[in-house]
Write an enzyme that holds these catalytic residues in place. Sequence first.
Site, PDB file in Angstrom:
ATOM      1  N   PRO A 245       1.037  -1.243   0.064  1.00  0.00           N
ATOM      2  CG  PRO A 245      -1.020  -1.530   1.364  1.00  0.00           C
ATOM      3  CD  PRO A 245       0.450  -2.146   0.991  1.00  0.00           C
ATOM      4  CB  CYS A 246       1.458   3.754  -2.540  1.00  0.00           C
ATOM      5  SG  CYS A 246      -0.375   4.229  -3.308  1.00  0.00           S
ATOM      6  CD  GLN A 247      -3.405   3.797   0.064  1.00  0.00           C
ATOM      7  OE1 GLN A 247      -2.613   2.853   0.234  1.00  0.00           O
ATOM      8  NE2 GLN A 247      -4.255   3.461  -0.375  1.00  0.00           N
TER       9      GLN A 247
ATOM     10  CG  PHE B 266       5.621   5.224   1.322  1.00  0.00           C
ATOM     11  CD1 PHE B 266       6.258   5.501   2.167  1.00  0.00           C
ATOM     12  CD2 PHE B 266       5.166   3.970   0.626  1.00  0.00           C
ATOM     13  CE1 PHE B 266       6.582   4.692   3.084  1.00  0.00           C
ATOM     14  CE2 PHE B 266       5.513   2.909   1.665  1.00  0.00           C
ATOM     15  CZ  PHE B 266       6.278   3.251   2.609  1.00  0.00           C
ATOM     16  CB  SER B 267       0.416   8.670  -1.759  1.00  0.00           C
ATOM     17  OG  SER B 267      -0.026   9.789  -3.051  1.00  0.00           O
TER      18      SER B 267
END
Length: 358
Positions: free
Chosen positions: A83-85, A87-88
């Site tokens: 999951p990238c949230q 780092f986004s």
Amino acid sequence: MNTLSLFSGGGGLDLGFSAAGYNILCSSDVDEYSCSTLQANQNKTGYFTSHPVLCDDIKNISAAKFRELSNNNSIDFVIGGPPCQAFSIFGKRKGLQDPRGNLVFEYARIIDELNPKGFLFENVAGLKTIHGGQLFEKLIEKLSFGGRYKVSAHEYQVADFGVPQFRQRIFIVGCQGEDKIPPMDTNHTSPNTIFNGHMPYKTVGIALSDMPKPITDWRGKPEIDSHVGRKHSQRIIDRYASLKFRERDPNTRINKLDPQRPSYTIIVGSDKGGGKGHVHPFFPREVTPRESARLQTFPDWWEFCGRGRHVIRQVGNAVPPLFAAQLADYLAEKIFDSKSTDTYNSFVKKLKLHFLEE
């Protein structure tokens, strides 16, 4: 090329790698709707075939369990995008302070225990800069496993590979060879640049040209799966109608798409819901989850399980299958010495993306 898929989501990497000849032995995700999607689409093609889908938190899964579900076949390659949230740039960029950020090291744990010949790690480009770049350096060091893997990291703009969407992502590749993997050559470019032999960008107008009228009730049966729009008030309709191409609506903070350009990045929204599509270029409404899926190069035959935000989260979190197929084909040659004659256009046909055919 026996492959394990982690954090599989709605199946963008799984579908693309399958189209490029990789054999997906097992997929896994914590989201029940994503897992149902992965199961629902098996055996619809000659390449995305039946395989176990494990629906659980990766923290609860051992490498031995993945070996068991893979019938104890050797696992040659591992793919996944934790999951990238965390780092986004669209999130709060908490990084390792966010529990989702720690999942990158769960991914590393599985790699370490399975010892595949190579792996692919996908995430947002913001991963490189959070915490002053220290997290990225730590991750690269971790994924080299003391020199066992040669690790390379490349940023790719998927519009440069014929996807009708601007989407910048980082792909970290590890392999047990002697050399790092160089970046893949692009094949599309803006028509405004000097001619270089590339094809022009694929645009929103191309991707959405033949879409039927959507329905606005998820209890109904749309002509194409998930082609269900929001019910807008007249006030919102009037506001969307007044927008110019590329203009942002001040209230919903989404942009009106330009039919002559690739789409803005398809985004997921917050954990509480969200997931609005951008404003359609020709109609005063937001694009439907299926229209967003087209901009992500999911074929119309790919069925998404769930409704509304469940679908847009699967779509928005995905790697575009058309880009994934091209990258997979490139890595097959570089890591496995598997040469192919596939091209951008052959993958378009294999995925049945009729709206992108030349």
